[in-house]
Motif scaffolding. Structure first.
Motif, PDB file in Angstrom:
ATOM      1  N   GLY A  33     -35.897   0.905  22.653  1.00 45.65           N
ATOM      2  CA  GLY A  33     -35.756   1.448  21.305  1.00 45.65           C
ATOM      3  C   GLY A  33     -34.416   2.131  21.183  1.00 45.65           C
ATOM      4  O   GLY A  33     -33.848   2.564  22.178  1.00 45.65           O
ATOM      5  N   HIS A  34     -33.886   2.190  19.967  1.00 44.22           N
ATOM      6  CA  HIS A  34     -32.609   2.883  19.802  1.00 44.22           C
ATOM      7  C   HIS A  34     -32.817   4.326  19.368  1.00 44.22           C
ATOM      8  O   HIS A  34     -33.779   4.647  18.668  1.00 44.22           O
ATOM      9  CB  HIS A  34     -31.654   2.136  18.871  1.00 44.22           C
ATOM     10  N   GLU A  35     -31.911   5.186  19.816  1.00 45.29           N
ATOM     11  CA  GLU A  35     -32.016   6.626  19.568  1.00 45.29           C
ATOM     12  C   GLU A  35     -31.368   7.031  18.250  1.00 45.29           C
ATOM     13  O   GLU A  35     -31.623   8.113  17.728  1.00 45.29           O
ATOM     14  CB  GLU A  35     -31.317   7.393  20.705  1.00 45.29           C
ATOM     15  N   GLY A  45     -26.098   3.892  19.185  1.00 43.12           N
ATOM     16  CA  GLY A  45     -25.277   3.016  18.340  1.00 43.12           C
ATOM     17  C   GLY A  45     -25.827   1.639  18.006  1.00 43.12           C
ATOM     18  O   GLY A  45     -25.055   0.718  17.789  1.00 43.12           O
ATOM     19  N   GLU A  46     -27.156   1.510  17.920  1.00 43.25           N
ATOM     20  CA  GLU A  46     -27.686   0.186  17.551  1.00 43.25           C
ATOM     21  C   GLU A  46     -27.286  -0.168  16.127  1.00 43.25           C
ATOM     22  O   GLU A  46     -26.924  -1.296  15.834  1.00 43.25           O
ATOM     23  CB  GLU A  46     -29.213   0.159  17.685  1.00 43.25           C
ATOM     24  N   GLU A  47     -27.346   0.840  15.257  1.00 45.11           N
ATOM     25  CA  GLU A  47     -27.115   0.589  13.832  1.00 45.11           C
ATOM     26  C   GLU A  47     -25.659   0.274  13.507  1.00 45.11           C
ATOM     27  O   GLU A  47     -25.359  -0.231  12.436  1.00 45.11           O
ATOM     28  CB  GLU A  47     -27.576   1.791  12.999  1.00 45.11           C
ATOM     29  N   THR A  48     -24.759   0.619  14.413  1.00 44.76           N
ATOM     30  CA  THR A  48     -23.342   0.401  14.107  1.00 44.76           C
ATOM     31  C   THR A  48     -22.677  -0.553  15.084  1.00 44.76           C
ATOM     32  O   THR A  48     -21.459  -0.537  15.247  1.00 44.76           O
ATOM     33  CB  THR A  48     -22.575   1.745  14.090  1.00 44.76           C
ATOM     34  N   ALA A  58     -39.249  -2.102  20.097  1.00 44.65           N
ATOM     35  CA  ALA A  58     -40.186  -1.588  19.091  1.00 44.65           C
ATOM     36  C   ALA A  58     -39.552  -1.390  17.717  1.00 44.65           C
ATOM     37  O   ALA A  58     -39.797  -0.403  17.028  1.00 44.65           O
ATOM     38  CB  ALA A  58     -40.823  -0.291  19.586  1.00 44.65           C
ATOM     39  N   GLU A  59     -38.729  -2.353  17.298  1.00 46.19           N
ATOM     40  CA  GLU A  59     -38.143  -2.314  15.944  1.00 46.19           C
ATOM     41  C   GLU A  59     -39.281  -2.536  14.940  1.00 46.19           C
ATOM     42  O   GLU A  59     -40.298  -3.151  15.271  1.00 46.19           O
ATOM     43  CB  GLU A  59     -37.112  -3.449  15.797  1.00 46.19           C
ATOM     44  N   PRO A  60     -39.108  -2.056  13.706  1.00 45.62           N
ATOM     45  CA  PRO A  60     -40.179  -2.212  12.717  1.00 45.62           C
ATOM     46  C   PRO A  60     -40.664  -3.652  12.606  1.00 45.62           C
ATOM     47  O   PRO A  60     -39.861  -4.583  12.526  1.00 45.62           O
ATOM     48  CB  PRO A  60     -39.545  -1.737  11.409  1.00 45.62           C
ATOM     49  N   SER A  82     -39.602   4.800  10.224  1.00 47.67           N
ATOM     50  CA  SER A  82     -39.852   3.373  10.395  1.00 47.67           C
ATOM     51  C   SER A  82     -38.884   2.775  11.424  1.00 47.67           C
ATOM     52  O   SER A  82     -39.294   2.066  12.345  1.00 47.67           O
ATOM     53  CB  SER A  82     -39.702   2.685   9.023  1.00 47.67           C
ATOM     54  N   ASP A  83     -37.611   3.058  11.258  1.00 48.12           N
ATOM     55  CA  ASP A  83     -36.549   2.443  12.076  1.00 48.12           C
ATOM     56  C   ASP A  83     -35.772   3.494  12.833  1.00 48.12           C
ATOM     57  O   ASP A  83     -34.821   4.043  12.316  1.00 48.12           O
ATOM     58  CB  ASP A  83     -35.637   1.637  11.152  1.00 48.12           C
ATOM     59  N   MET A  84     -36.103   3.704  14.091  1.00 52.02           N
ATOM     60  CA  MET A  84     -37.307   3.259  14.730  1.00 52.02           C
ATOM     61  C   MET A  84     -37.832   4.327  15.672  1.00 52.02           C
ATOM     62  O   MET A  84     -38.189   4.069  16.797  1.00 52.02           O
ATOM     63  CB  MET A  84     -37.096   1.924  15.474  1.00 52.02           C
TER      64      MET A  84
HETATM   65 ZN   LIG Z   1     -33.605  -0.471  14.166  1.00 47.94          ZN
END
Ligand SMILES: [Zn+2]
Length: 384
Positions: A71-73, A137-140, A163-165, A104-106
């Motif tokens: 999972g990303h922080e 930094g998953e989102e970027t 465990a992404e939505p 939700s994310d995440m």
């Molecule tokens: Zn995500």
């Protein structure tokens, strides 16, 4: 773990503002949750990406096979916080849903994975070696996952669950498109527009690229049965600053969504060759760069891990059907798949489609059940 404590764990994660930064505070908290189990052979590795930005790897149990959890922080910005019904960084439960940035994310998915591991440690029922990969930094740009993969933490996995939505635990993503963002800069020479022969028109040269790249990308016309075709959109075009000047600079940006049939390097080669070809012409000075490209994630919906997850899902969610699907967006999975070994990646988490939105939430019952789901999947994974 009591339900209230499960909620508290999620609420604590949401209260940490890890908006594309500050993931170390999330890592600190997760580390503190596992610290009491050190005598059970819990191994904790912190992998710093940048100051204040730590990836965290927690390994529990033993055995030859490793099941990965991930999972990303980080979370995306809350935007204008006054648009929210509640404080985005204070979890609030209303009508069976828990609201907050990352609900939700995440952070719900991350919390559920963590809690499932803590519960297995608590009652001494860890079924095998489980490795939790928490990323920055998953989102970027998925650079945390890229770093962990490069440092070998994804090597030798036998399967990986992210465990992404998953649309309220109704979808298992097993394949996804990749992404290539390109930026082409054209440099010319400024001159007064009354004497254009003294200048070099950067826009004219860039238009040549823009018109030729379209049919070039259209040649990648093979269709993936699940993901569809490669797509290409020219999304930004900028150039010039004054109406009576020959423009000396222009920029075009494009977004390509790739499929496993065309590895990114094939697309890079085509784009680079086009730039090189245009630069043969007199006065052309084009350059291309890419920002955080992601490889498409191939997958097989009949992989044993996916089949096992569908079976466990049926036992826990009973009346709620689950679908194995292809996804159009990239995730950390696109990086982890470069780990040594051949393993299936599955994405499913308690989150829903409110990700990246105002008033993001997770359904509390779905969150509770997802914890049980991850535990049962781990148990059956090693029992097979
Ligand atoms: Zn995500």
């Amino acid at each position: 773990m009591e339900k209230q404590k499960q909620i508290d764990t999620l609420a604590k994660l949401i209260s940490i503002k890890s908006v594309n930064d500050n993931e170390s505070e999330v890592a600190d908290y997760i580390e503190s949750l596992f610290a009491p189990y050190q005598d059970q052979g819990v191994q904790i590795d912190r992998v710093q990406y940048a100051p204040g930005r730590d990836n965290l790897v927690v390994t529990i149990g033993s055995g030859d096979q490793i099941l990965g959890f991930s999972g990303h922080e980080d979370v995306v910005s809350a935007g204008d916080e006054s648009d929210w019904q509640t404080d985005p960084f204070q979890a609030t439960i209303k009508d069976g849903n828990l609201y907050g940035r990352g609900a939700s994310d995440m952070k719900s998915g991350l919390a559920a994975l963590i809690i499932s591991m803590l519960e297995m440690l608590e009652d001494n029922s860890v079924p095998g070696k489980i490795r939790l990969l928490c990323t920055v930094g998953e989102e970027t740009g998925e650079y945390g996952a890229a770093q962990l993969t490069k440092e070998g933490y994804a090597d030798g996995l036998a399967g990986l669950i992210i465990a992404e939505p998953g649309n309220d635990m109704t979808e298992i993503g097993y394949t996804s498109k990749g992404v290539i963002d390109y930026i082409v800069t054209s440099v010319g020479k400024q001159a007064h527009s009354s004497q254009p022969e003294k200048g070099i028109n950067a826009i004219d040269h860039l238009i040549d690229f823009a018109t030729q790249v379209k049919p070039l990308m259209a040649q990648f016309d093979q269709e993936n049965p699940i993901l569809g075709k490669l797509t290409h959109v020219q999304s930004v075009f900028q150039g010039g600053s004054q109406i009576n000047s020959v423009p000396d600079k222009a920029i075009i940006k494009g977004n390509i969504r790739t499929i496993p049939e065309y590895p990114n390097k094939v697309v890079f080669t085509a784009l680079n060759d086009l730039v090189e070809k245009l630069n043969q012409k007199d006065g052309y000075d084009l350059s291309i760069r890419y920002s955080f490209p992601e490889e498409a994630m191939p997958g097989d919906k009949n992989a044993p891990l996916i089949k096992l997850m569908e079976k466990v899902h049926g036992e826990i969610f009973k009346d709620r059907p689950v679908k194995a699907i292809g996804q159009s967006g990239a995730s950390d999975g696109s990086e982890f798949l470069h780990g040594k070994g051949d393993f299936a990646i599955a994405e499913i988490g308690p989150g829903n489609n409110t990700q990246h939105q105002t008033d993001e939430f997770v359904n509390v019952e779905t969150f509770y059940k997802s914890i049980e789901f991850y535990k049962q999947v781990a148990k059956k994974f090693f029992a097979k």
